[in-house]
Design a protein around this motif. Structure first.
Motif, PDB file in Angstrom:
ATOM      1  N   ASN A   1       2.135  14.838  10.643  1.00  0.00           N
ATOM      2  CA  ASN A   1       2.834  14.206  11.620  1.00  0.00           C
ATOM      3  C   ASN A   1       2.122  12.556  11.742  1.00  0.00           C
ATOM      4  N   ALA A   2       3.050  11.655  11.639  1.00  0.00           N
ATOM      5  CA  ALA A   2       2.604  10.398  11.741  1.00  0.00           C
ATOM      6  C   ALA A   2       3.118   9.568  12.808  1.00  0.00           C
ATOM      7  N   SER A   3       3.756  10.416  14.003  1.00  0.00           N
ATOM      8  CA  SER A   3       4.302   9.918  15.064  1.00  0.00           C
ATOM      9  C   SER A   3       3.466   9.023  16.021  1.00  0.00           C
ATOM     10  N   GLN A   4       2.017   9.014  15.575  1.00  0.00           N
ATOM     11  CA  GLN A   4       1.082   8.326  16.077  1.00  0.00           C
ATOM     12  C   GLN A   4       1.020   6.851  15.578  1.00  0.00           C
ATOM     13  N   SER A   5       1.600   6.676  14.542  1.00  0.00           N
ATOM     14  CA  SER A   5       1.795   5.527  13.929  1.00  0.00           C
ATOM     15  C   SER A   5       2.556   4.441  14.646  1.00  0.00           C
ATOM     16  N   HIS A   6       1.978   3.380  14.841  1.00  0.00           N
ATOM     17  CA  HIS A   6       2.723   2.154  15.671  1.00  0.00           C
ATOM     18  C   HIS A   6       2.404   0.725  15.189  1.00  0.00           C
ATOM     19  N   ASP A   7       3.229  -0.179  15.664  1.00  0.00           N
ATOM     20  CA  ASP A   7       3.215  -1.727  15.542  1.00  0.00           C
ATOM     21  C   ASP A   7       2.900  -2.177  16.678  1.00  0.00           C
ATOM     22  N   ASN A   8       1.936  -2.855  16.613  1.00  0.00           N
ATOM     23  CA  ASN A   8       1.636  -4.040  17.854  1.00  0.00           C
ATOM     24  C   ASN A   8       2.600  -4.876  18.047  1.00  0.00           C
ATOM     25  N   THR A   9       3.256  -5.385  17.408  1.00  0.00           N
ATOM     26  CA  THR A   9       4.102  -6.556  17.472  1.00  0.00           C
ATOM     27  C   THR A   9       5.619  -6.193  17.633  1.00  0.00           C
ATOM     28  N   GLN A  10       5.996  -5.003  17.624  1.00  0.00           N
ATOM     29  CA  GLN A  10       7.489  -4.690  17.521  1.00  0.00           C
ATOM     30  C   GLN A  10       7.575  -3.172  17.818  1.00  0.00           C
ATOM     31  N   SER A  11       8.977  -2.964  18.389  1.00  0.00           N
ATOM     32  CA  SER A  11       9.116  -1.852  18.683  1.00  0.00           C
ATOM     33  C   SER A  11       9.153  -0.496  17.370  1.00  0.00           C
ATOM     34  N   ASN A  12       8.699   0.431  17.576  1.00  0.00           N
ATOM     35  CA  ASN A  12       8.232   1.598  16.615  1.00  0.00           C
ATOM     36  C   ASN A  12       9.504   2.501  16.306  1.00  0.00           C
ATOM     37  N   THR A  13      10.739   2.312  16.930  1.00  0.00           N
ATOM     38  CA  THR A  13      11.876   2.816  16.941  1.00  0.00           C
ATOM     39  C   THR A  13      12.490   2.741  15.361  1.00  0.00           C
ATOM     40  N   ASN A  14      12.128   1.514  14.690  1.00  0.00           N
ATOM     41  CA  ASN A  14      12.633   1.520  13.114  1.00  0.00           C
ATOM     42  C   ASN A  14      11.708   1.575  12.222  1.00  0.00           C
ATOM     43  N   MET A  15      10.619   2.500  12.472  1.00  0.00           N
ATOM     44  CA  MET A  15       9.349   2.572  11.583  1.00  0.00           C
ATOM     45  C   MET A  15      10.037   3.499  10.564  1.00  0.00           C
ATOM     46  N   GLN A  16       9.328   3.164   9.147  1.00  0.00           N
ATOM     47  CA  GLN A  16       9.896   4.101   8.169  1.00  0.00           C
ATOM     48  C   GLN A  16       8.424   4.590   7.363  1.00  0.00           C
TER      49      GLN A  16
ATOM     50  N   ASP B   1       7.072  -1.328   8.658  1.00  0.00           N
ATOM     51  CA  ASP B   1       7.850  -1.685   9.921  1.00  0.00           C
ATOM     52  C   ASP B   1       9.147  -2.442   9.553  1.00  0.00           C
ATOM     53  N   ASN B   2       9.587  -3.089  10.610  1.00  0.00           N
ATOM     54  CA  ASN B   2      10.949  -3.581  10.322  1.00  0.00           C
ATOM     55  C   ASN B   2      10.975  -4.912   9.403  1.00  0.00           C
ATOM     56  N   ASN B   3       9.815  -5.549   9.415  1.00  0.00           N
ATOM     57  CA  ASN B   3       9.574  -6.808   8.565  1.00  0.00           C
ATOM     58  C   ASN B   3       9.294  -6.211   7.079  1.00  0.00           C
ATOM     59  N   GLY B   4       9.184  -5.265   6.807  1.00  0.00           N
ATOM     60  CA  GLY B   4       8.672  -4.806   5.474  1.00  0.00           C
ATOM     61  C   GLY B   4       7.359  -4.698   5.214  1.00  0.00           C
ATOM     62  N   LEU B   5       6.570  -4.957   6.320  1.00  0.00           N
ATOM     63  CA  LEU B   5       4.994  -4.729   6.541  1.00  0.00           C
ATOM     64  C   LEU B   5       4.364  -3.482   6.342  1.00  0.00           C
ATOM     65  N   THR B   6       3.424  -3.041   5.409  1.00  0.00           N
ATOM     66  CA  THR B   6       3.098  -1.490   5.474  1.00  0.00           C
ATOM     67  C   THR B   6       1.684  -1.403   5.514  1.00  0.00           C
ATOM     68  N   ASP B   7       1.183  -0.223   6.018  1.00  0.00           N
ATOM     69  CA  ASP B   7      -0.060   0.119   5.933  1.00  0.00           C
ATOM     70  C   ASP B   7      -0.186   1.667   5.506  1.00  0.00           C
ATOM     71  N   TRP B   8      -1.191   1.792   5.014  1.00  0.00           N
ATOM     72  CA  TRP B   8      -1.595   3.161   4.241  1.00  0.00           C
ATOM     73  C   TRP B   8      -2.709   3.991   4.858  1.00  0.00           C
ATOM     74  N   VAL B   9      -2.662   5.181   5.130  1.00  0.00           N
ATOM     75  CA  VAL B   9      -3.681   6.004   5.541  1.00  0.00           C
ATOM     76  C   VAL B   9      -3.783   7.492   4.631  1.00  0.00           C
ATOM     77  N   SER B  10      -5.001   8.250   4.482  1.00  0.00           N
ATOM     78  CA  SER B  10      -4.910   9.229   4.003  1.00  0.00           C
ATOM     79  C   SER B  10      -5.844  10.394   4.617  1.00  0.00           C
ATOM     80  N   ARG B  11      -5.719  11.547   4.467  1.00  0.00           N
ATOM     81  CA  ARG B  11      -6.208  12.547   4.953  1.00  0.00           C
ATOM     82  C   ARG B  11      -6.602  13.853   4.063  1.00  0.00           C
ATOM     83  N   ASN B  12      -7.728  14.529   4.444  1.00  0.00           N
ATOM     84  CA  ASN B  12      -7.996  15.595   3.140  1.00  0.00           C
ATOM     85  C   ASN B  12      -7.665  16.936   3.767  1.00  0.00           C
TER      86      ASN B  12
END
Length: 171
Positions: A13-28, A67-78
Motif C-alpha cells: 500500500n503506497a497510498s500514504q505517498s505524497h507530493d508537497n507541491t502538487q495534488s496526489n491525484t496523478n501520482m504513478q 509525480d506529474n512532473n516526472g520527479l521520482t522517489d524510492w523506498v523499500s521495506r523488508n
C-alpha cells in the motif's frame, strides 16, 4: 504483513505517498518485489496491490513513486516468507530507520527498530542491540527498547549494525 508464508497474500500500500507541491491525484507507482532492480509492475495510478511469493526467503520490496512532473522517489521495506510448517522456528527479521539520515558532528540521530518482526513472537518481546560503527563491538546490550539516540564526535560515513534476538535465542 511484514512476514508470512507461501499461502500469504501480501498487500502493498503506497497510498500514504505524497507530493508537497502538487495534488496526489496523478501520482504513478511501480513495484520491485525482490529488489533486484527489475520493476515487476508497470507505472500505474493504483497505489495498492497484492502479491503472493512462490519461494521462501527474506525479501526487500521496492516502490518508486512519480509525480506529474516526472520527479521520482524510492523506498523499500523488508519481509519474510516461510514455508508455513508448524515446526518452523525462524530467526527474527531486523529492520530500522534513522532520523535524520545525515548531519554535522553533534547531531542527535534517532535509531528506531520498532519494525523488527518474528513469525512466532510479538515484536515487543524481541531484543535488539546496536553496533554504531560496525566495528564488531556491540555498543549496547540486548534490550526490548527499540529506539535509541546517538551523537557522533567525528565526521564520517558510518555503517550501523542491528542484531535482533527472539526468546528462543534465534538471531
Amino acid at each position: 504483513p511484514y512476514s508470512g508464508n507461501l499461502q500469504t497474500t501480501f498487500t502493498f500500500n503506497a497510498s500514504q505517498s505524497h507530493d508537497n507541491t502538487q495534488s496526489n491525484t496523478n501520482m504513478q507507482y511501480r513495484w520491485d518485489y525482490q529488489n533486484d532492480g527489475i520493476w515487476d509492475t508497470q507505472w500505474s495510478s493504483n497505489s495498492t496491490l497484492q502479491y503472493q511469493y512462490q519461494k521462501t526467503g527474506y525479501y526487500t520490496v521496492g516502490l518508486e513513486v512519480q509525480d506529474n512532473n516526472g520527479l521520482t522517489d524510492w523506498v523499500s521495506r523488508n519481509l519474510i516468507v516461510t514455508d508455513g510448517s508448524s515446526g518452523d522456528n525462524n530467526s527474527p527479521f531486523a529492520s530500522f530507520t534513522i532520523s535524520p539520515t545525515s548531519g554535522p558532528v553533534g547531531t542527535v540521530f534517532t535509531f528506531d527498530a520498532s519494525d523488527v518482526s518474528d513469525l512466532q513472537e510479538n515484536s515487543s518481546s524481541l531484543q535488539v542491540r546496536w553496533d554504531f560503527e560496525n566495528d564488531g563491538n556491540w555498543d549496547t546490550p540486548f534490550t526490548t527498547n527499540k529506539t535509541i539516540t546517538k551523537q557522533y564526535s567525528t565526521a564520517a560515513t558510518y555503517t550501523i549494525k542491528l542484531e535482533v534476538k527472539d526468546n528462543d535465542g534465534n538471531i
